[in-house]
Design an enzyme around this catalytic site. Structure first.
Site, PDB file in Angstrom:
ATOM      1  N   CYS A 117       0.861  -1.175   0.000  1.00  0.00           N
ATOM      2  CA  CYS A 117       0.000   0.000   0.000  1.00  0.00           C
ATOM      3  C   CYS A 117       0.900   1.228   0.000  1.00  0.00           C
ATOM      4  O   CYS A 117       1.642   1.451   0.956  1.00  0.00           O
ATOM      5  CB  CYS A 117      -0.895   0.012   1.234  1.00  0.00           C
ATOM      6  SG  CYS A 117      -1.635   1.635   1.481  1.00  0.00           S
ATOM      7  N   GLU A 152       9.634  -0.980 -11.354  1.00  0.00           N
ATOM      8  CA  GLU A 152       8.384  -0.917 -12.133  1.00  0.00           C
ATOM      9  C   GLU A 152       7.179  -0.579 -11.251  1.00  0.00           C
ATOM     10  O   GLU A 152       6.263  -1.398 -11.084  1.00  0.00           O
ATOM     11  CB  GLU A 152       8.156  -2.240 -12.873  1.00  0.00           C
ATOM     12  CG  GLU A 152       9.172  -2.494 -13.955  1.00  0.00           C
ATOM     13  CD  GLU A 152       8.784  -3.641 -14.897  1.00  0.00           C
ATOM     14  OE1 GLU A 152       7.936  -4.463 -14.532  1.00  0.00           O
ATOM     15  OE2 GLU A 152       9.356  -3.701 -16.002  1.00  0.00           O
ATOM     16  N   CYS A 157      -3.934   1.116  -5.072  1.00  0.00           N
ATOM     17  CA  CYS A 157      -4.503   0.555  -3.850  1.00  0.00           C
ATOM     18  C   CYS A 157      -5.816   1.253  -3.521  1.00  0.00           C
ATOM     19  O   CYS A 157      -5.968   2.454  -3.737  1.00  0.00           O
ATOM     20  CB  CYS A 157      -3.492   0.721  -2.707  1.00  0.00           C
ATOM     21  SG  CYS A 157      -4.043  -0.018  -1.154  1.00  0.00           S
ATOM     22  N   CYS A 159      -7.392   0.892  -0.352  1.00  0.00           N
ATOM     23  CA  CYS A 159      -7.625   0.695   1.083  1.00  0.00           C
ATOM     24  C   CYS A 159      -8.081   1.998   1.746  1.00  0.00           C
ATOM     25  O   CYS A 159      -8.123   3.050   1.127  1.00  0.00           O
ATOM     26  CB  CYS A 159      -6.362   0.148   1.745  1.00  0.00           C
ATOM     27  SG  CYS A 159      -5.117   1.423   2.085  1.00  0.00           S
ATOM     28  N   CYS A 162      -5.518   4.825   1.630  1.00  0.00           N
ATOM     29  CA  CYS A 162      -5.448   5.484   0.326  1.00  0.00           C
ATOM     30  C   CYS A 162      -6.688   6.341   0.085  1.00  0.00           C
ATOM     31  O   CYS A 162      -6.623   7.407  -0.523  1.00  0.00           O
ATOM     32  CB  CYS A 162      -5.272   4.453  -0.784  1.00  0.00           C
ATOM     33  SG  CYS A 162      -3.622   3.708  -0.761  1.00  0.00           S
ATOM     34  N   GLU A 304      16.079  -3.184 -18.924  1.00  0.00           N
ATOM     35  CA  GLU A 304      15.763  -4.612 -19.021  1.00  0.00           C
ATOM     36  C   GLU A 304      15.261  -4.927 -20.418  1.00  0.00           C
ATOM     37  O   GLU A 304      14.465  -4.180 -20.983  1.00  0.00           O
ATOM     38  CB  GLU A 304      14.619  -5.007 -18.067  1.00  0.00           C
ATOM     39  CG  GLU A 304      14.919  -4.950 -16.609  1.00  0.00           C
ATOM     40  CD  GLU A 304      13.695  -5.388 -15.786  1.00  0.00           C
ATOM     41  OE1 GLU A 304      12.817  -6.084 -16.335  1.00  0.00           O
ATOM     42  OE2 GLU A 304      13.624  -5.015 -14.618  1.00  0.00           O
ATOM     43  N   GLU A 352       9.620 -16.979 -12.501  1.00  0.00           N
ATOM     44  CA  GLU A 352      10.156 -16.658 -13.822  1.00  0.00           C
ATOM     45  C   GLU A 352      11.300 -17.586 -14.244  1.00  0.00           C
ATOM     46  O   GLU A 352      12.220 -17.163 -14.936  1.00  0.00           O
ATOM     47  CB  GLU A 352      10.586 -15.190 -13.861  1.00  0.00           C
ATOM     48  CG  GLU A 352       9.395 -14.263 -13.656  1.00  0.00           C
ATOM     49  CD  GLU A 352       9.655 -12.835 -14.086  1.00  0.00           C
ATOM     50  OE1 GLU A 352       8.955 -12.356 -14.997  1.00  0.00           O
ATOM     51  OE2 GLU A 352      10.551 -12.194 -13.508  1.00  0.00           O
ATOM     52  N   LYS A 353      11.202 -18.847 -13.822  1.00  0.00           N
ATOM     53  CA  LYS A 353      12.319 -19.747 -14.141  1.00  0.00           C
ATOM     54  C   LYS A 353      12.436 -20.044 -15.627  1.00  0.00           C
ATOM     55  O   LYS A 353      13.485 -20.450 -16.101  1.00  0.00           O
ATOM     56  CB  LYS A 353      12.261 -21.035 -13.322  1.00  0.00           C
ATOM     57  CG  LYS A 353      11.025 -21.880 -13.496  1.00  0.00           C
ATOM     58  CD  LYS A 353      11.089 -23.072 -12.557  1.00  0.00           C
ATOM     59  CE  LYS A 353       9.788 -23.850 -12.535  1.00  0.00           C
ATOM     60  NZ  LYS A 353       8.640 -23.050 -12.027  1.00  0.00           N
ATOM     61  N   HIS A 355      11.835 -17.625 -17.888  1.00  0.00           N
ATOM     62  CA  HIS A 355      12.201 -16.377 -18.567  1.00  0.00           C
ATOM     63  C   HIS A 355      13.669 -16.490 -18.964  1.00  0.00           C
ATOM     64  O   HIS A 355      14.512 -16.883 -18.163  1.00  0.00           O
ATOM     65  CB  HIS A 355      11.981 -15.199 -17.610  1.00  0.00           C
ATOM     66  CG  HIS A 355      12.112 -13.867 -18.263  1.00  0.00           C
ATOM     67  ND1 HIS A 355      13.339 -13.342 -18.638  1.00  0.00           N
ATOM     68  CD2 HIS A 355      11.192 -12.961 -18.624  1.00  0.00           C
ATOM     69  CE1 HIS A 355      13.137 -12.162 -19.196  1.00  0.00           C
ATOM     70  NE2 HIS A 355      11.849 -11.895 -19.205  1.00  0.00           N
TER      71      HIS A 355
HETATM   72  C1  GLA Z   1       9.879  -6.845 -15.438  1.00  0.00           C
HETATM   73  C2  GLA Z   1      10.514  -6.857 -14.069  1.00  0.00           C
HETATM   74  C3  GLA Z   1      11.529  -7.938 -13.901  1.00  0.00           C
HETATM   75  C4  GLA Z   1      11.087  -9.207 -14.555  1.00  0.00           C
HETATM   76  C5  GLA Z   1      10.799  -8.943 -15.999  1.00  0.00           C
HETATM   77  C6  GLA Z   1      10.501 -10.159 -16.825  1.00  0.00           C
HETATM   78  O1  GLA Z   1      10.472  -5.995 -16.321  1.00  0.00           O
HETATM   79  O2  GLA Z   1      11.069  -5.621 -13.719  1.00  0.00           O
HETATM   80  O3  GLA Z   1      11.735  -8.119 -12.516  1.00  0.00           O
HETATM   81  O4  GLA Z   1       9.965  -9.688 -13.897  1.00  0.00           O
HETATM   82  O5  GLA Z   1       9.709  -8.063 -16.068  1.00  0.00           O
HETATM   83  O6  GLA Z   1       9.205 -10.605 -16.718  1.00  0.00           O
HETATM   84 ZN    ZN Z   2      -3.653   1.633   0.346  1.00  0.00          ZN
END
Ligand code: GLA
Ligand code: ZN
Length: 685
Positions: A117, A152, A157, A159, A162, A304, A352-353, A355
């Site tokens: 939150c 990211e 939220c 709640c 908020c 990324e 995310e194994k 990815h």
């Molecule tokens: C995002 C996130 C990462 C990872 C990638 C790939 O960009 O910032 O931590 O999860 O996606 O899915």
């Molecule tokens: Zn909240």
């Protein structure tokens, strides 16, 4: 020296590194392979909170001390994260109010990330405490290059905390309840508030939502999340004034990145184009143009990308041979001074194994690793492009405020997709091989000759005045339907649609006439107009358009608006506006855009076959021409300049033909000359 990373020269290479998922012996292999691949920077600690602080106030930095030293001993810099994106289980258990609540009122549980939150004082306090501890402990570490604040940001939220903050935000914005009632149009459906205690964030309602309240809730959420970022930034700058701070954007609906970017030392972006989609690289080009523009043209960071497939979609396709390299150069071509990945080593467990990673589960004996290693070493040949800028004479508008409003409820067409629409308009420019900035109408429009405004439904009076001035001063405008309809409160601008643009386009819309799914109407260039011979297909939307001082450029050739204008042009002052009252098919939109570019004497950056992306970056002394072959076959490009291909070291003469294999790239350095643009033509009518 590039502009963002302390002590980081050239084009930065690296990725997210999560050593806490691995035993010590793997760390040794990691740094060895990082060196082999030319890794210069790793983002560390992004999701390390529960390991760094296993219980409230009990810290364990030993492993991080060790890895920071190990990386630095190997010449690798660190982009050190504050770990607030994934609060540890103890925080949620001891203080359940730190967990976010969804619109339905369901409090999220632990076991994922982003479950926070943004208003919670405890969450804020604990985030601040660990960020402070990291800054104090590592602020002087020679390997520390920059700060990665959170990750990211996207946690909205609903709640009680908020809700309370939303009221406070509204009181600051509107001062009085009368003003709020006016702004939200509460005379409709008996929504008039008589006391602030009645005002809440938009939880589920029985029927349709109040669009003005939704709009303010979006603004509030963006501001609230940004407050978390600026507080951490100030804290970090207080302890380490010389270390730049960023957070990584993705094209997130919740965060108005035009506003956010102003608060960051460097813009950073996470980009995951879907290799399964034919337009993915064009969309990436749009996003990269946006990132460059967000920073006012300063170099930004591709923070990324995936080395191969992601794992987040229904069907996750690989980047075929050479395409990861091509996409990486594409970011650099659009102004990135970094090529970074999520993540360094593929995780063996967790969400995310599957990815992809720079170092796949299969290790060194994999295609991906070979390509990653080759690229990291090859990028050294283009280090000198770092800090070089791009100048554009064309701008396209992308505006979060409009995104929130234009996809609102109970519109004439409710299948509208703003992202897709702007991407289509940008693609018409991309295929025309011109340089493009991505702007809002609040910025300085004077550098541009051509301005493209896709479906800018929400337009403030200042913005419509800016558009009018742009055209009157000699600019060429392309604006598409359902623009200039409402003001910042989602209130219709009266005086006939599009109220905010009627004078600029010299026409008005009697009524909106959306087309049903799949229906199309033929459109043809109006006889004796500049678009004589133009042929297009209209779908989704028709304006019942009435010209005032505008001329028809193209008309409908069927349907209930047959022979009525579909596209009009209007001279205003020294410039001209083209208004598109429908959704044209992609080819026709491109043809129309090219027509306007021609009129404005905006030339392609360089002649090249379709499907070859062309950009330039410049310094005082050099021009770098990027040629990126997105096609599946070899292409030939006849050079308009002499120079050196930095990647191959080859000397190239003007007039020489350069052959580029499928997915190949050239970066040609020439001595800087004046930008290649034609003189404004004298007979522009
Ligand atoms: C995002 C996130 C990462 C990872 C990638 C790939 O960009 O910032 O931590 O999860 O996606 O899915
Ligand atoms: Zn909240």
């Amino acid at each position: 020296m590039n502009t963002f990373g302390r002590r980081l020269p050239g084009v930065v290479y690296g990725g997210d590194y999560n050593p806490e998922q691995w035993p010590r012996e793997v760390w040794q292999e990691d740094v060895r392979l990082m060196r082999a691949a030319g890794v210069r920077l790793v983002s560390l600690g992004v999701f390390s909170w529960s390991v760094l602080e296993p219980a409230d106030g009990r810290f364990d930095f030993a492993w991080l001390d060790e890895i920071m030293d190990l990386l630095w001993a190997n010449g690798i810099h660190v982009n050190l994260a504050t770990p607030n994106a994934a609060p540890p289980p103890w925080l949620a258990t001891d203080f359940p109010e730190t967990l976010s609540v969804d619109r339905q009122g369901v409090r999220h549980g632990i076991g994922s990330r982003g479950h926070l939150c943004p208003s919670s004082p405890v969450y804020r306090d604990r985030s601040r405490r660990i960020a402070t501890a990291l800054a104090e402990r590592y602020g002087q570490h020679p390997g520390l290059a920059m700060w990665h604040i959170g990750n990211e940001y996207h946690s909205d939220c609903f709640c009680e905390l908020c809700d309370d903050r939303f009221r406070t935000w509204l009181r600051q914005r509107y001062d009085t309840l009368d003003e709020l009632n006016h702004r939200w149009g509460t005379a409709f459906w008996s929504q008039r508030y008589s006391d602030w205690s009645q005002v809440h964030l938009p939880k589920p309602v029985r029927g349709w939502v109040n669009p003005s309240r939704e709009l303010d809730f979006s603004r509030f959420t963006s501001d609230l999340l940004l407050e978390l970022v600026t507080q951490e930034r100030d804290l970090l700058h207080g302890i380490t004034p010389d270390v730049p701070a960023t957070t990584n954007f993705f094209q997130c609906r919740l965060t108005d990145s035009h506003r956010w970017a102003k608060e960051l030392d460097v813009v950073a972006f996470d980009c995951y184009p879907d290799p399964g989609k034919p337009d993915a690289m064009a969309v990436a080009a749009f996003q990269y143009d946006l990132m460059r523009s967000l920073g006012g043209g300063r170099p930004w960071m591709l923070m990324e990308q995936a080395a191969g497939a992601v794992s987040q979609w229904k069907n996750n396709q690989v980047k075929q041979t050479g395409r990861m390299r091509l996409g990486s150069y594409q970011a650099v071509a659009h102004g990135s001074d970094a090529v970074m990945f999520f993540q360094w080593r593929a995780s063996r467990q967790g969400q995310e194994k599957f990815h992809s990673a720079m170092l796949p589960h299969g290790g060194e004996n994999t295609r991906t690793w070979q390509e990653v290693k080759a690229l990291g070493n090859e990028l050294r040949t283009v280090d000198e492009v770092a800090t070089a800028r791009t100048a554009a004479q064309v701008a396209i508008v992308w505006d979060w405020q409009n995104w929130w409003a234009v996809e609102g409820c109970a519109h004439p067409d409710n299948a509208f997709d703003y992202r897709d629409t702007v991407a289509r308009h940008h693609r018409a420019l991309w295929n025309s091989q011109v340089a493009v900035d991505v702007v809002t109408l609040d910025g300085d429009l004077s550098p541009y000759r051509v301005l493209v405004i896709p479906n800018q439904y929400l337009m403030t009076s200042q913005q419509s005045a800016a558009v009018r001035k742009f055209v009157a001063d000699g600019g060429h405008l392309v604006v598409s339907c359902f623009s200039g309809i409402v003001d910042e409160d989602d209130r219709i601008v009266e005086g006939g649609y599009p109220g905010a643009l009627r004078e600029v386009i010299g026409a008005h819309v009697q009524e909106f006439s959306p087309l049903p799914d799949g229906a199309t109407v033929p459109v043809q260039g109006a006889g004796h107009s500049a678009l004589d011979g133009f042929s297009a297909t209209a779908s989704r939307w028709q304006d019942d358009l009435v010209t005032e001082t505008a001329r028809p450029l193209a008309t409908y050739r069927g349907g209930h608006l047959a022979d009525r204008p579909a596209v009009v042009e209007h001279d205003l002052g020294l410039g001209r506006a083209v208004y598109i009252g429908t959704r044209l098919d992609d080819d026709a939109l491109e043809e129309l855009v090219r027509h306007v570019l021609d009129r404005a004497d905006v030339l392609p950056v360089h002649e090249a076959p379709r499907g070859v992306e062309v950009t330039e970056r410049r310094t005082e002394t050099s021009t770098y021409l990027f040629l990126l072959n997105h096609r599946q076959d070899e292409v030939a490009v006849t050079l308009d300049r002499s120079g050196t291909d930095l990647i191959t070291g080859r000397q190239l003469e003007a007039g020489e033909t350069l052959f580029l294999d499928a997915a190949d790239v050239a970066v040609v350095r020439s001595t800087s000359a004046a930008p290649r643009q034609a003189e404004p033509s004298s007979s522009d009518s």
